[in-house]
Enzyme design. Structure first.
Site, short mmCIF file in Angstrom:
data_model
loop_
_atom_site.label_atom_id
_atom_site.label_comp_id
_atom_site.label_asym_id
_atom_site.label_seq_id
_atom_site.Cartn_x
_atom_site.Cartn_y
_atom_site.Cartn_z
N SER A 108 0.66 -1.45 -0.06
CA SER A 108 -0.06 0.12 -0.04
C SER A 108 0.94 1.25 -0.27
CB SER A 108 -0.92 0.03 1.24
OG SER A 108 -1.84 0.95 1.13
N HIS A 155 -7.82 -4.98 -1.31
CA HIS A 155 -6.78 -4.30 -1.07
C HIS A 155 -6.21 -5.17 0.15
CE1 HIS A 155 -4.13 -0.95 -0.42
NE2 HIS A 155 -4.17 -0.98 0.85
N ASP A 202 -9.40 -3.98 -5.66
CA ASP A 202 -9.02 -2.89 -4.58
C ASP A 202 -9.66 -1.85 -4.51
OD1 ASP A 202 -7.39 -1.64 -2.82
OD2 ASP A 202 -5.39 -2.44 -3.46
#
Length: 688
Positions: free
Chosen positions: A540, A660, A625
């Site tokens: 991330s 995600h 995501d």
């Protein structure tokens, strides 16, 4: 097998007189249904599989190794809430837990609330978020996501009959809060485009969602929205959080028709967290206190910060993180020199009695956090504890004496012996003279401080999120193969207080990358790692870190793991239709402003790919995501293939079913870890 080569369609982007040519802009498909896009992702998956095929046996062995350390039949320690004790159980090869409640701590009268395995059956991805039992303990609300986009559906179960109710809520955040009448619930509705929660609705049981009442709508899209309930359950909080400002509205939990009331005026730059017990509000506030202080107010004074009374003063060297309220104690979480600690203060009707007592732990560096303590009328508190060498442990502390009892420790199956491993905390001097903390762990019998060990360095460095050193049974697979594992506590976290965060964002973001690079160089120089065997990993915002680091210092790293990475920073932050963009202007800057534009442009990984040699790189993402859109790593890999001048591996794996957080389930997610570990070992020419 040849690497997939993406077609190029020139697309000109121009801002502030600066032009960028994006040949891979076409890869964006908000609907995730474009045949050409999906075909390219599948081609990349096939290429990744083919390139690792010679070591597929090791990847499978790693998966089985990771899985073998997990206790198949396990349960959580029961927690008392109301008249019942709640716990969960996992068994066999099941991916998900079963949730129960019982009449007693030892399980008498145990009743099944939810079997998540049944709920997830037939779905490639499943996430169960909040579970909320009504105050009368007769109805359960639970939030489900089937796509990984973090868009939840809420369902309700009658706990007396075991039947699902007709009520259903859609497009929600993953939480609901019950009013005290047992017939009213509050939830946050998401914008379908930006996925930003911005509206609070009131739902009355037995009615359709279309009839729900809008209670509050936030106009400023820089705020995240969440719900909570006060410690004494008298108020429902509407919590609004931006990067640099907090704001709270409250609803009377005893009034089914309550209107949202502003708790205290919005002051730009005022960050705070508030709770209430009895007649007193307690506020962890940064007003005139960069590292926060604890304030107290009444119903009459809460709306006027000038009238708040100080309970614990601000300290330059101590970050005050949170407070847990009990009828006769305050349990305060603090951080000094990067290390968490807990201080217990006794009080009588909100008046502090004497000095605080620190609850003691043993390891040189560790993670700990306050566990579930739903009832304030007790003198015991649960605290979760873990270190790089100590499996997760749940303690119950006597708040009066400080004595602790171990309720449960994570069982690591196999021949795990914590005495075989050693952890350290170092302070590395960065290029500007600032000392940066690093947490290390290695196996004693395979470590030699002569610069021969392979090294894996992990980092994040954003949003003020601190990556504390905690136990991972997975990392044992690398430690047992001679690796040193290092967590770089770089600027951008709050490891050393709020100033540590401020020094790693906006115009100072480059400090984050410099810290990570300087730590790598120092660990090599000090003999913790072989200069030719350094791996790094981040996900991330930590994926952004990886992207920037390989552009700026590719020679330092042999292999990089880059997961759900935020790589196309400039283009994303210029597009307010993309989820999370407007919320994060105070983190990265608003590139509609020319100065912020050039600050971001200087490090944005996608915009700074060069014609140079790069390390071996593994990139992973999820098609669904919601935090970092799949096309960011997809574009980055395509452009990297075009420009890199080496023959090193560049592998890209997309989970076509997840978001995600990666794959769901306790075992399936281990496949991603086995992939990364095998990739590192392959890149290092490691022989089993």
């Amino acid at each position: 097998m040849q690497a997939p080569i993406a077609k190029k369609i020139p697309f000109l982007l121009e801002n502030h007189g600066h032009q960028r040519q994006d040949n891979y802009y076409w890869m964006r498909d908000d609907e995730r249904q474009d045949d050409e896009v999906l075909a390219h992702l599948r081609a990349e998956n096939s290429y990744c599989e083919a390139k690792l095929a010679p070591t597929q046996h090791r990847q499978k062995a790693l998966f089985e190794e990771l899985k073998s350390r997990i206790k198949k039949d396990d349960n959580t320690v029961p927690v008392r809430d109301g008249k019942y004790w709640y716990h969960s159980e996992v068994s066999g090869d099941q991916e998900y837990a079963k949730h129960f409640r019982a009449d007693t701590f030892d399980g008498q009268g145990k009743t099944l609330l939810l079997d998540v395995n049944e709920l997830a059956h037939g779905h490639e991805f499943y996430d169960l978020a909040d579970m909320a039992v009504s105050p009368n303990e007769q109805c359960l609300a639970y939030c489900e996501d089937y796509s990984g986009r973090r868009i939840y559906q809420v369902r309700f179960k009658d706990l007396l009959t075991g039947q699902l109710l007709a009520d259903e809520l859609s497009d929600c955040e993953g939480q609901v809060v019950w009013a005290n009448d047992n017939q009213t619930v509050y939830y946050v509705k998401k914008d379908p485009q930006t996925l930003l929660g911005y509206q609070v609705f009131r739902h009355r049981m037995g009615t359709a969602q279309e009839q729900d009442e809008l209670v509050y709508e936030e106009q400023d899209r820089s705020f995240y929205m969440g719900l909570g309930k006060s410690r004494d359950e008298s108020l429902i909080f509407i919590d609004l959080e931006a990067t640099e400002t907090s704001h709270t509205y409250v609803l009377d939990a005893n009034d089914a028709n309550a209107q949202a009331v502003e708790l205290t005026p919005r002051i730009m730059g005022h960050l705070y967290d508030v709770d209430k017990l009895g007649e007193q509000f307690y506020i962890v506030s940064n007003l005139d206190a960069k590292n926060y202080r604890l304030m107290q107010a009444t119903t009459q004074t809460i709306s006027n910060p000038d009238a708040w009374q100080q309970v614990i003063a601000h300290r330059e060297s101590v970050l005050l993180e949170s407070v847990e309220l009990f009828n006769t104690y305050w349990l305060v979480t603090e951080r000094e020199l990067g290390q968490i600690r807990f201080v217990v203060y006794q009080h009588e009707q909100g008046q502090m009695l004497g000095e605080g007592n620190v609850l003691a732990f043993d390891d040189p560096c560790y993670f700990a956090g306050v566990g579930m303590n739903p009832e304030p009328n007790v003198s015991k508190a649960r605290i979760y504890y873990s270190s790089l060498t100590t499996p997760g442990s749940l303690y119950e502390f006597d708040l009066a004496s400080g004595e602790r009892v171990l309720l449960k420790q994570q069982q690591v199956q196999g021949d795990f012996d914590p005495a075989l491993y050693q952890s350290e905390r170092l302070m590395i001097t960065a290029r500007d003279g600032v000392k940066v903390p690093v947490s290390l762990v290695y196996r004693r019998d395979s470590f030699s401080k002569d610069g021969t060990n392979p090294l894996l360095q992990y980092g994040y460095g954003a949003y003020g999120i601190t990556i504390d050193p905690s136990f991972s049974s997975g990392i044992l697979s690398l430690l047992d193969r001679g690796f040193v594992y290092a967590i770089a506590h770089i600027r951008g976290s709050e490891m050393l207080g709020r100033a540590w965060y401020d020094a790693g964002k906006l115009t100072q973001k480059q400090n984050t990358f410099n810290d990570f690079i300087d730590i790598t160089q120092a660990l090599i120089e000090q003999g913790y790692g072989d200069a030719d065997k350094v791996c790094a990993s981040g996900g991330s915002a930590g994926g952004l870190l990886m992207g920037a680091v390989v552009n700026q210092a590719p020679h330092l790293y042999r292999a990089i793991g880059c997961h759900v990475p935020f790589l196309d920073v400039l283009t994303t932050m210029l597009d307010e239709s993309i989820p999370l963009t407007t919320n994060e202007y105070d983190e990265w800057g608003n590139p509609n402003d020319e100065q912020d534009y050039h600050t971001i442009a200087a490090y944005s990984p996608y915009d700074n790919i060069q014609s140079q040699d790069y390390p071996h790189i593994l990139v992973t993402t999820g098609l669904h995501d919601s935090q970092v859109q799949y096309w960011e790593p997809m574009k980055w890999v395509a452009k990297m293939r075009e420009h890199k001048t080496d023959d090193n591996l560049l592998l890209f794996k997309t989970d076509l079913e997840s978001g995600h957080g990666g794959a769901s389930g306790r075992f399936k997610s281990l496949e991603e870890k086995a992939l990364e570990f095998n990739f590192f070992l392959t890149a290092l020419d490691y022989e089993d």
